[in-house]
Design an enzyme around this catalytic site. Structure first.
Site, mmCIF file in Angstrom:
data_model
loop_
_atom_site.group_PDB
_atom_site.id
_atom_site.type_symbol
_atom_site.label_atom_id
_atom_site.label_comp_id
_atom_site.label_asym_id
_atom_site.label_seq_id
_atom_site.Cartn_x
_atom_site.Cartn_y
_atom_site.Cartn_z
ATOM 1 N N GLY A 53 0.624 -1.378 -0.134
ATOM 2 C CA GLY A 53 -0.037 0.185 0.396
ATOM 3 C C GLY A 53 0.700 1.300 0.089
ATOM 4 N N GLY A 66 6.064 -3.030 2.876
ATOM 5 C CA GLY A 66 5.975 -3.690 4.553
ATOM 6 C C GLY A 66 6.319 -4.305 4.528
ATOM 7 N N GLY A 126 5.464 -7.575 3.822
ATOM 8 C CA GLY A 126 5.129 -9.053 3.077
ATOM 9 C C GLY A 126 5.769 -8.550 2.241
ATOM 10 C CG ASP A 180 -1.673 -0.282 9.034
ATOM 11 O OD1 ASP A 180 -1.967 0.922 8.896
ATOM 12 O OD2 ASP A 180 -1.829 -1.254 8.577
#
Ligand code: ATP
Ligand code: F6P
Ligand code: MG
Length: 538
Positions: A160, A248, A250, A279
């Site tokens: 993202g 991130g 992943g 996040d």
């Protein structure tokens, strides 16, 4: 099984010279690393360039079978070191670091990082206690493993969006160019699948000059599409020898798999990660870039909710913020604002009905103040919602697609007060994608710059299979497995969450069991800091 190699030596570095060189001839062959690397591939079984994936002599091992490279010292000191290209290619030449002739850096007191410098993960220690885990300190090394014109770097952004992506891209390009004289830098478009399914763009200091002023990523991003063989084929085919992955948890897992495959093929390619997550859910590091920008931008939505709520009878402003599994944005945005009456995050379960529940609290606040503001992280209350609605599946990367807690909560609150024949005015604000799409703020820009320069120094020095990160205020190189084995979560037994509870005066919603579970989890995390090898697996 978590196997590890541990040696009783001081922190070792493939470049043992500690100070600025005077006149060092280049290139020279470096000695093999002094530590034993039982965990590395036995090169007799896996000759360079062959396709045999066998690590353990049995079936094809999973590509991400990264294992710890541990060096232990006195008083419980453990270095969780990162791989180096010389671990599996021992006779590589090294070169003097071009930074030594760079006028901008010549006034720096300690020009190069001392090879024995490490950064401790556990900053608070007790007299006589164990020193615990350490990571290799980031920064320029006296000798590098790549010549400037030999470097062919590539940058990819995955997952993202997050404020600061463009700044990191800019600073990798400018860092490589200004500090190391590198000119061949490719931008891989559209995330991992871009390696084999999309065009590339040439990145130069000129064409990235003002990209940090823009949100998003100039390279584009995606979820899914990680085909390791095709990606490494593309790396090999294009002659890429430095891979920078900005993404991130992943994406860092994906980078770990690429590193394993690169090592298995015996390629001189440094694979390095820069952790990205709005996040703030990546463990070990102090915080992720873009997080501060997100918290700052969230204030605008909270302010709007407060204005709306305060201008209506029984006004309720409800704001949803990002945070799939970790509620840091909601937590910090609430603490920063002080206009929030209740903050709901994934780590702290809540309930609606009955004594101590959310509805009773809303009734109380409306009675006291005539209005209230609720901030909810997108991952909060998912179990509760799932009891009411059906699950929605997964995205292309296998992440759970969440049910919209904001809409659900709005509906539940409206229904509750309708049933009680009380008029309320609820305004629901969902600023999530607006927050994610902003450019990074000034402090994140500086943070991104340091991360980018640190990762460049690491790759040039031949380190690979690592992520760069700030730990206790110092930049260091962290093995991939360390940041992907668990997620960073808000600790509800920590003083920071207590500060929030005391500022909002909201109920804790927790049962005795919830508190015990949280404490046990914290204890497990504290033990890991004491130098016990991580229980990482593929
Ligand atoms: N275990 C894994 N092995 C290989 N590749 C992976 C793995 N997990 C995820 N990836 C790849 O990494 C990329 C990004 O993953 P994901 O969509 O989960 O985002 P992320 O990097 O975690 O970022 P964020 O969750 O912060 O948006 C995807 O292309 C995905 O295919
Ligand atoms: O809609 P997308 O792009 O899949 O991203 C949503 C997810 O990305 C994140 O921002 C993480 O990057 C999560 O907070 C959120 O759940
Ligand atoms: Mg993720």
């Amino acid at each position: 099984m978590a196997s590890s190699s541990r040696t009783d030596a001081a922190a070792t570095d493939p470049d043992p010279a500690p100070t600025r060189p005077t006149d060092t001839p280049a290139p020279i062959a470096v000695p093999s690393p002094r530590y034993l690397l039982h965990h590395l591939l036995d090169r007799r079984d896996t000759p360079r360039g062959t396709a045999s994936p066998v690590m353990d002599g049995t079936a094809a091992a999973p590509a991400a079978k990264a294992e710890a490279k541990l060096v232990s010292g006195e008083a419980g000191y453990v270095l969780e070191d990162v791989p180096h290209v010389s671990d599996y290619l021992p006779d590589l030449p090294t070169y003097p670091n071009p930074l030594q002739d760079n006028p901008a850096y010549s006034v720096v007191k300690q020009y190069f990082v001392d090879p024995d410098d490490t950064v401790c993960q556990k900053i608070v220690v007790h007299k006589g206690g164990s020193r615990g885990n350490h990571f290799r300190r980031a920064g320029p090394r006296q000798r590098v493993y790549f010549e400037s014109d030999e470097v062919h770097a590539c940058i990819v952004t995955c997952g993202g969006l997050c404020p600061g992506l463009n700044t990191v891209i800019r600073e990798i390009v400018c860092g490589l160019s200004d500090m190391y004289g590198v000119s061949k830098i490719l931008g891989i478009q559209g995330g991992y699948r871009g390696f084999y399914a999309r065009n590339t763009i040439n990145l130069t200091p000129k064409n990235v000059n003002d990209i940090h002023k823009r949100g998003g990523t100039i390279l584009g991003s995606s979820r899914g599409g990680h085909d390791t063989t095709k990606i490494v084929d593309s790396i090999q085919y294009r002659g890429i020898n430095q891979v920078y992955v900005i993404g991130g948890d992943g994406s860092q897992r994906g980078a770990g798999v690429i590193f394993e495959e690169v090592r298995r093929r015996g390629l001189k390619v440094a694979v390095a990660g820069i952790p990205k997550t709005i996040d703030n859910d990546i463990p070990v590091i102090d915080k992720s870039f873009g997080f501060d920008s997100a918290v700052e931008e969230a204030q605008r939505a909270i302010n709007a909710a407060h204005v709306e709520a305060g201008s209506a009878e029984n006004g309720i402003g409800l704001v949803k913020l990002m945070g799939r599994y970790s509620g840091f944005i909601a937590h910090y945005a609430t603490l920063a604002s002080r206009d929030v009456d209740c903050c709901l995050i994934p780590e702290s379960p809540f309930y609606l009905e009955g004594e101590g529940g959310l509805f009773k609290f809303i009734e109380k606040r409306l009675k006291e103040n005539g209005h209230m503001v609720i901030v909810v992280a997108e991952g909060a209350g998912q179990k509760l919602i799932a009891e009411n609605m059906k699950q929605m599946g997964q995205d292309a990367s296998g992440n759970a697609l969440l049910l919209d807690v904001g809409l659900w909560l709005s509906q539940k609150i409206n229904e509750h007060f309708k049933k009680n024949k009380t008029t309320i005015n609820l305004k629901y604000i969902d600023p999530t994608y607006m927050i994610r799409a902003i450019p990074s703020n000034a402090s994140d820009n500086v943070y991104c710059t340091l991360l980018a320069h640190s990762v460049v120094h690491g790759a040039m020095a031949g380190y690979t299979g690592f992520t760069v990160g700030q730990v206790n205020g110092r930049h260091c190189y962290i093995p991939f497995y360390k940041i992907t084995e668990k997620q960073n979560k808000v600790s509800i037994t920590d003083r920071m969450w207590a500060r929030l509870l005391s500022s909002t005066n909201q109920p804790s919603f927790l049962s005795k069991q919830d508190v015990e579970d949280a404490k046990a989890e914290d204890e497990r995390a504290a033990k890991l800091l004491d130098g016990s090898p991580s229980n990482h697996k593929a």
